[in-house]
Enzyme design. Structure first.
Site, PDB file in Angstrom:
ATOM      1  N   GLU B  49      49.085  32.093  37.467  1.00  0.00           N
ATOM      2  CA  GLU B  49      49.090  32.963  38.676  1.00  0.00           C
ATOM      3  C   GLU B  49      48.292  31.980  39.701  1.00  0.00           C
ATOM      4  OE1 GLU B  49      48.236  36.772  38.726  1.00  0.00           O
ATOM      5  OE2 GLU B  49      49.923  37.834  37.609  1.00  0.00           O
ATOM      6  N   ASP B  60      40.786  41.887  47.665  1.00  0.00           N
ATOM      7  CA  ASP B  60      39.845  41.116  46.572  1.00  0.00           C
ATOM      8  C   ASP B  60      38.461  41.238  46.688  1.00  0.00           C
ATOM      9  OD1 ASP B  60      41.794  39.438  45.012  1.00  0.00           O
ATOM     10  OD2 ASP B  60      42.279  38.722  47.163  1.00  0.00           O
ATOM     11  N   TYR B 175      52.708  44.004  37.178  1.00  0.00           N
ATOM     12  CA  TYR B 175      51.261  43.642  36.999  1.00  0.00           C
ATOM     13  C   TYR B 175      50.545  45.006  37.190  1.00  0.00           C
ATOM     14  CZ  TYR B 175      46.796  41.406  37.857  1.00  0.00           C
ATOM     15  OH  TYR B 175      45.383  40.694  38.069  1.00  0.00           O
TER      16      TYR B 175
END
Lengths: 398, 266
Positions: B49, B60, B175
Site C-alpha cells: 500500500e 490519519d 480493508y
C-alpha cells in the site's frame, strides 16, 4: 422551484458525503434524526423559545442613515446579528445543533472555530445544557483571537490549539473530524458553517434561515418593500445562506456574497474560491469550489479575518453561483478595514472584520445607486474580538 | 485474473496470510521510496500500500500526517507517485501495488486520466479514504474500465446494509479498520475483531485485511489467525521517521521481516 439538496445531500454537482467509512454511520444517524425532528412541533417550539429568550431574537434591522448619507446613493440597512447573545449569528446554529445533540443523548460536543465566534457559541450552549465541550482552533487563530479563547475557557470549554498544516480553520476542521472519528459514539460534532458532509450544509442553513425569515418580514415594515440587494460575507457561508435562502424565490432581490480578497485576487493570497473561480474539489466531506494547486493539494489562504480564512465554501453557494442566482465578489483586507472604521465613526457600531467585508461591498456599490434604493447588509457579528488585530494593523500596542 | 487476486489465491493454497505494509510515497524523501518498496517485498510483503500524500489527511493520526508533510515538502505529487510505481515495476512485475489516499488529488487529475496512467504504470488497486460507495459509482467506472481494483474500508461502526453495498463495489480485498479512530491510534481489541469478522464474511467473498493499531509481530500474528491479511502502516512509518536516513531501508526491512516470520509461524 428551487429545492435543494437531494436525498444524498447534493446541491446540483456539489455537496454530497465524502467521509471516511468510520464516520458514515454517524453522519447517517444525524441525517435520520434531523429529518425526524426538523418538523417535530415540540423541537420547533423549543428552538423558537431558545432563540427568543436566550439569544434575544428577533434581531433588529437598523437604517444606517449617517453612513448612507456619507457615501451617497443607496440606503444601507443592517441586519443586527451582532446584537445576538455571544455577538454573532453563530449562536442560532449552535443552539439548534445542541438541541439535536440532547435528543440524541450525546453528552459531549466538539467544534472547530476560526475567528472563535462559533467556538464561543458552542461553549455557550454546552454550558447552557450541561455538556462537555472541546473546541479545536488553529494555533495562528488562537493568537489573533485571544479574547475569544479566554471567553471559551471561562465558559468551561477546553480549547485545543492545532499546530498542523496552516494552523488555521481548515486544520481545526481536520482535527475536529479526527476527534469525532475516535469518539463517535459519545460525541456530537457541532459544525459551524453550512458546509461539510450532508446533512450539515442543509441543517446549518435551516437553523440560520431565521435571519432571512425575519428580514423578509422586517424590511416591508420599514420601507414597504423588500431590499434591492442582500449582501453578506462568505467564508463557509452560513450567515450568507441564512439570509439568502428565504430570498431565493423572491424576484428582484439581488443576492451578493462577499468573499475575503486578502491581499487581492491577483496576489493569490486570498480566501475567495468562488470569485477566483477555483477548481472544484473535495475537502471536509463535500465537493465544492476549492482553493488548491494543480496537484490537488489544498493551498494556504489569507485573510485579515480569521472567520473567512478558509479554502472552501458551502456547496449551496457553489450552486447559487452556477445558477447565477447569487453573485460573488471579493473585498480585500484594506477595503474591509476602511469599512470597519466607517461604521465605527458614523454609526457607533463596531463590526466584526468578517462582516466588514459585506459592508465594504455595500459602500462600494451604494454611491452608484439611487437614494431610493435599499441595500440590506447582514452584520453577522460584532468586532470586540478583533481589537488586537485592528490595533496591530494600525500600529498600536494595546 | 488480477495481480491482487492471484496473490491471495496463491496464499490460500499455501495456507498463509497476506502481509500488507503501508508507506507514504516520498517519505522521508522521494529517492528512498522505490528502494523501500523493494525492501518490503524482500522482507515478505505480499501487497504494497503506497500512500499518496495529501495536505489535509483527516483520517490519519500524527505519524502519517507528518509523513505526508515530509513528502509534500519534497514536492511529491500524484504524478510523481505514479512515476515511482513505474520505476518499481521495472524490477518487480509480480507484487501488487495499491495507491491509498484522499480523493482530491485524483479529482484534480481527473479520474479517467488517472485510471489510464495508473493502469499503464502497473498500479493494481486504489483506496480513497474519503470516497464512500455513495459517491464512488462514477469515479469507479473509470477504475474498472482500466482493470484497477477499488479497495474499500469497513469500520466497526459499519452496519449490515452498508457492508452489503461495499461488497457490491469492492474488488481485490476489503480493508477492515479494526478500531474507531485515526491511523496509528491506540491498541486494537482482538475479541471485537473476532466478533465482527463473521458479520463481514456473510456479505463479502473477497479476502479481508485488518489494519489500524497493529504495532508488533505478536499482534499481527493474532490478527492473522482471524483475517486473511494484516495491514501495518503507522508502525512502519514510525520506523522510517526514527531511523537515520542511511538506516531507513534496513530498519524497515528488519521490522517487516520480523512480522513475516511471526505470521508464518502459526
Amino acid at each position: 422551484m428551487y429545492n435543494y439538496p437531494d436525498s444524498g445531500g447534493h446541491f446540483g454537482p456539489y455537496g454530497g458525503i465524502y467521509m471516511a467509512e468510520t464516520l458514515m454511520p454517524a453522519v447517517d444517524e444525524l441525517r435520520r434524526q434531523y429529518e425526524h425532528f426538523r418538523d417535530d412541533p415540540e423541537f420547533k417550539a423549543e428552538f423558537a423559545y431558545e432563540l427568543k429568550h436566550y439569544v434575544g431574537r428577533p434581531s433588529p434591522i437598523y437604517h444606517a442613515k449617517r453612513l448612507s448619507e456619507q457615501f451617497g446613493g443607496a440606503q444601507i440597512y443592517l441586519k443586527r446579528e451582532d446584537l445576538n447573545h455571544t455577538g454573532a449569528h453563530k449562536i442560532n446554529n449552535a443552539i439548534g445543533q445542541a438541541l439535536l445533540a440532547r435528543r440524541m443523548g450525546k453528552k459531549r460536543v466538539i467544534a472547530e472555530t476560526g475567528a472563535g465566534m462559533h467556538g464561543v457559541a458552542t461553549a455557550t450552549v454546552a454550558a447552557r445544557f450541561g455538556m462537555e465541550c472541546v473546541v479545536y482552533m488553529g494555533a495562528e487563530d488562537v493568537q489573533r483571537q485571544a479574547p475569544n479563547v479566554f471567553r471559551m475557557k471561562l465558559l468551561g470549554a477546553t480549547v485545543v490549539p492545532v499546530e498542523s498544516g496552516s494552523r488555521t480553520l481548515k486544520d481545526a476542521c481536520n482535527e475536529a473530524i479526527r476527534d469525532w472519528v475516535t469518539n463517535v459514539e459519545t460525541t456530537f460534532y457541532i459544525f459551524g458553517t453550512a458546509a461539510g458532509p450532508h446533512p450539515y450544509p442543509m441543517l446549518v442553513r435551516d437553523f440560520q434561515c431565521v435571519i432571512g425569515n425575519e428580514a423578509k418580514v422586517q424590511m416591508p415594515e420599514l420601507i414597504g418593500r423588500q431590499p434591492d440587494a442582500v449582501i453578506a460575507c462568505v467564508g463557509g457561508g452560513s450567515n450568507a445562506i441564512g439570509i439568502f435562502h428565504p430570498y431565493i424565490d423572491v424576484e428582484g432581490v439581488r443576492l451578493i456574497g462577499v468573499e475575503a480578497g486578502g491581499h487581492g485576487i491577483a496576489s493569490g493570497q486570498h480566501a475567495a474560491p468562488l470569485t477566483a473561480n477555483a477548481k472544484v474539489g473535495v475537502l471536509h466531506g463535500n465537493k465544492v469550489y476549492l482553493m488548491q494547486d494543480e496537484n490537488g493539494q489544498i493551498v494556504e489562504t489569507h485573510s485579515i479575518s480569521a472567520g473567512l480564512d478558509y479554502p472552501g465554501v458551502g456547496p449551496e453557494h457553489c450552486l447559487l453561483k452556477d445558477l447565477h442566482r447569487a453573485e460573488y465578489v471579493a473585498i480585500d483586507d484594506d477595503e474591509a478595514i476602511a469599512a470597519f472604521d466607517a461604521l465605527c465613526r458614523f454609526e457607533g457600531i463596531i463590526p466584526a472584520l468578517e462582516s466588514s467585508h459585506a459592508l465594504a461591498h455595500a459602500l462600494k456599490i451604494a454611491p452608484g445607486m439611487g437614494k431610493d434604493k435599499a441595500l440590506l447588509v447582514n452584520l453577522s457579528g460584532r468586532g470586540d474580538k478583533d481589537m488586537n488585530t485592528v490595533a496591530r494593523i494600525k500600529g498600536i500596542t494595546l | 485474473m488480477s495481480r491482487i487476486q492471484a496473490v491471495f489465491e496463491k496464499l490460500k493454497a499455501e495456507q498463509r496470510k497476506a502481509l500488507i505494509p503501508f508507506i507514504t510515497a516520498g517519505d522521508p524523501d522521494p529517492q528512498l521510496t522505490v528502494p523501500l518498496l523493494h525492501a518490503l517485498v524482500e522482507a515478505g510483503a505480499d501487497v504494497l500500500e503506497l500512500g499518496v500524500p495529501f495536505s489535509d489527511p483527516m483520517a490519519d493520526g500524527p505519524t502519517i500526517q507528518r509523513a505526508s508533510e515530509r513528502a509534500l515538502k519534497h514536492g511529491v505529487s500524484l504524478r510523481s507517485v505514479l512515476a515511482m510505481v513505474a520505476e518499481f515495476r521495472q524490477q518487480d512485475a509480480k507484487t501488487p501495488v495499491v495507491l491509498m489516499g484522499y480523493g482530491n488529488p485524483i479529482e484534480a487529475m481527473g479520474w479517467e486520466a488517472f485510471a489510464q496512467r495508473a493502469a499503464s504504470v502497473g498500479v493494481d488497486g486504489v483506496l480513497t479514504v474519503d470516497f464512500p460507495p455513495e459517491e464512488s459509482h462514477e469515479a469507479f467506472t473509470h477504475l474498472e474500465a482500466h482493470g484497477l481494483d477499488p479497495i474499500f474500508l469497513l469500520a466497526p461502526t459499519t452496519l449490515d446494509e452498508r457492508i452489503a453495498e461495499v461488497a457490491k463495489l469492492a474488488r481485490g480485498y476489503v480493508y477492515y479498520v479494526s478500531l474507531k479512530g485515526v491511523t496509528g491510534a491506540g491498541h486494537l481489541d482482538l475479541s471485537a475483531i473476532e466478533q465482527k469478522l463473521p458479520q463481514l464474511r456473510r456479505h463479502i467473498a473477497l479476502p479481508i485485511g485488518v489494519g489500524f493499531g497493529i504495532r508488533d509481530a505478536e499482534t499481527a500474528r493474532k490478527v492473522a489467525e482471524l483475517a486473511d491479511a494484516v495491514v501495518i502502516g503507522s508502525r512502519i512509518v514510525q520506523e522510517i521517521e526514527q531511523s537515520p536516513r542511511e538506516r531507513v531501508v534496513d530498519n524497515v526491512k528488519q521490522f517487516v521481516a520480523g512480522v513475516r516470520a511471526a505470521l508464518d509461524k502459526q
